[in-house]
Design an enzyme around this catalytic site. Sequence first.
Site, PDB file in Angstrom:
ATOM      1  N   SER A 191      41.727  76.004  39.647  1.00 36.92           N
ATOM      2  CA  SER A 191      42.791  75.664  40.596  1.00 36.92           C
ATOM      3  C   SER A 191      42.998  74.157  40.663  1.00 36.92           C
ATOM      4  CB  SER A 191      42.453  76.205  41.988  1.00 36.92           C
ATOM      5  OG  SER A 191      43.448  75.781  42.887  1.00 36.92           O
ATOM      6  N   HIS A 234      45.604  77.719  37.546  1.00 40.83           N
ATOM      7  CA  HIS A 234      46.092  78.198  38.842  1.00 40.83           C
ATOM      8  C   HIS A 234      46.827  77.068  39.581  1.00 40.83           C
ATOM      9  CE1 HIS A 234      45.803  81.108  42.195  1.00 40.83           C
ATOM     10  NE2 HIS A 234      45.609  80.058  42.989  1.00 40.83           N
ATOM     11  N   ASP A 282      48.745  76.221  43.022  1.00 40.05           N
ATOM     12  CA  ASP A 282      48.978  76.641  44.402  1.00 40.05           C
ATOM     13  C   ASP A 282      50.241  75.997  44.947  1.00 40.05           C
ATOM     14  OD1 ASP A 282      46.706  78.299  45.074  1.00 40.05           O
ATOM     15  OD2 ASP A 282      45.478  76.503  44.844  1.00 40.05           O
ATOM     16  N   MET A 296      52.484  75.621  48.233  1.00 37.05           N
ATOM     17  CA  MET A 296      52.437  75.799  49.692  1.00 37.05           C
ATOM     18  C   MET A 296      53.641  75.104  50.319  1.00 37.05           C
ATOM     19  SD  MET A 296      48.453  74.854  50.303  1.00 37.05           S
ATOM     20  CE  MET A 296      47.130  75.545  49.297  1.00 37.05           C
ATOM     21  N   HIS A 325      50.672  80.644  42.217  1.00 35.22           N
ATOM     22  CA  HIS A 325      50.367  81.358  43.468  1.00 35.22           C
ATOM     23  C   HIS A 325      51.301  80.835  44.558  1.00 35.22           C
ATOM     24  CE1 HIS A 325      47.045  82.001  46.775  1.00 35.22           C
ATOM     25  NE2 HIS A 325      48.085  82.783  46.954  1.00 35.22           N
ATOM     26  N   GLY A 359      45.640  78.190  52.231  1.00 34.92           N
ATOM     27  CA  GLY A 359      46.153  76.946  52.810  1.00 34.92           C
ATOM     28  C   GLY A 359      45.372  75.722  52.364  1.00 34.92           C
ATOM     29  N   PHE A 360      44.089  75.897  52.125  1.00 38.42           N
ATOM     30  CA  PHE A 360      43.260  74.728  51.803  1.00 38.42           C
ATOM     31  C   PHE A 360      42.198  75.077  50.766  1.00 38.42           C
ATOM     32  CE2 PHE A 360      44.956  74.302  56.016  1.00 38.42           C
ATOM     33  CZ  PHE A 360      45.470  73.009  56.001  1.00 38.42           C
ATOM     34  N   GLY A 361      41.891  74.104  49.915  1.00 37.83           N
ATOM     35  CA  GLY A 361      40.758  74.243  49.018  1.00 37.83           C
ATOM     36  C   GLY A 361      39.484  73.881  49.773  1.00 37.83           C
ATOM     37  N   GLY A 362      38.357  74.170  49.165  1.00 42.95           N
ATOM     38  CA  GLY A 362      37.079  73.726  49.704  1.00 42.95           C
ATOM     39  C   GLY A 362      36.565  74.501  50.911  1.00 42.95           C
ATOM     40  N   GLY A 395      39.239  81.451  46.257  1.00 43.52           N
ATOM     41  CA  GLY A 395      38.806  80.747  47.460  1.00 43.52           C
ATOM     42  C   GLY A 395      37.310  80.770  47.665  1.00 43.52           C
ATOM     43  N   GLY A 396      36.719  79.582  47.664  1.00 38.82           N
ATOM     44  CA  GLY A 396      35.286  79.464  47.954  1.00 38.82           C
ATOM     45  C   GLY A 396      34.388  80.006  46.849  1.00 38.82           C
ATOM     46  N   GLY A 409      38.587  76.037  42.408  1.00 39.08           N
ATOM     47  CA  GLY A 409      39.092  74.665  42.464  1.00 39.08           C
ATOM     48  C   GLY A 409      37.946  73.695  42.618  1.00 39.08           C
TER      49      GLY A 409
HETATM   50  C1  DX5 Z   1      43.711  78.320  48.856  1.00 42.76           C
HETATM   51  C2  DX5 Z   1      44.225  78.333  47.441  1.00 42.76           C
HETATM   52  C3  DX5 Z   1      43.156  78.287  46.434  1.00 42.76           C
HETATM   53  C4  DX5 Z   1      42.340  77.038  46.432  1.00 42.76           C
HETATM   54  C5  DX5 Z   1      40.949  77.410  46.021  1.00 42.76           C
HETATM   55  O1  DX5 Z   1      44.774  78.499  49.714  1.00 42.76           O
HETATM   56  O2  DX5 Z   1      44.980  79.490  47.200  1.00 42.76           O
HETATM   57  O3  DX5 Z   1      43.653  78.536  45.118  1.00 42.76           O
HETATM   58  O4  DX5 Z   1      42.828  76.054  45.557  1.00 42.76           O
HETATM   59  O5  DX5 Z   1      40.168  76.314  46.172  1.00 42.76           O
HETATM   60  P1  DX5 Z   1      38.575  76.361  46.241  1.00 42.76           P
HETATM   61  O6  DX5 Z   1      38.094  76.948  44.965  1.00 42.76           O
HETATM   62  O7  DX5 Z   1      38.228  74.935  46.423  1.00 42.76           O
HETATM   63  O8  DX5 Z   1      38.206  77.223  47.438  1.00 42.76           O
HETATM   64 ZN    ZN Z   2      45.477  79.973  45.082  1.00 42.33          ZN
END
Ligand code: DX5
Ligand code: ZN
Length: 215
Positions: A7, A31, A33, A35, A64, A140-143, A170-171, A191
């Site tokens: 990601s 991937h 994202d 938003m 996505h 909505g957010f990575g990490g 995610g995660g 990601g």
């Molecule tokens: C979250 C995104 C994910 C995100 C994953 O809303 O859809 O694709 O980038 O990030 P990580 O792997 O850091 O959780």
């Molecule tokens: Zn995603």
Amino acid sequence: MIKISPSLLAADATKMGEEVKKIEPYADMLHVDVMDGHFVPNISFGIPFVADMSKATDITLDVHLMIEHPLSYIEKFAKAGSDIITVHIEAPDNAAECIRLIKSLGKKAGIALNPNTDPKDIAHLVDSVDMVLQMTVFPGFGGQSMVRQALDNIKVIRDMIGEKDLQVDGGIYVENCHELVALGANVIVSGTGIFGQKDSVAAIKALKQRCMAEA
Ligand code: DX5
Ligand code: ZN
């Protein structure tokens, strides 16, 4: 077949091109994202980004859409070079209509669901999609840390979709990816687990190896 979809949300924007070239030999998809600040409380990449990425790499672009009104944007994302376009069942636009539009543009279609959405809500769509995306965090957010509630859905969805691609997002890290594969996931989005590590190439290799060992 295990597929890894790094990601880009977690990649350093100033080094994005370099990062993509480095992981290219090991990534099965990329991937992206999207938003809109409405469907999720964050804003990320848009149509010009997908267009640039499609010129920069031949990796399958896995887009996505975390946006409220995908119907108005699917054609633009398709023309920009997306290969797979995934929409959320929770978005107000009609998901079946979105999927029909994606397919009519010659692209692969995915349907995504949040960790607390009942897999039954997508049952009427599984025959028409190429991929189901089970979110393992609230989008909505990575990490973020993985939401365990999502894990129960993976097995249910695998039983619903047969051999089709089941993506999780995610995660996800080398330490927990095998759990998801054991439950039936085969497309792993990561990601922070890849671009947030010191060595993204070592991270993607380790992730793939760990997942394949469990498959
Ligand atoms: C979250 C995104 C994910 C995100 C994953 O809303 O859809 O694709 O980038 O990030 P990580 O792997 O850091 O959780
Ligand atoms: Zn995603």
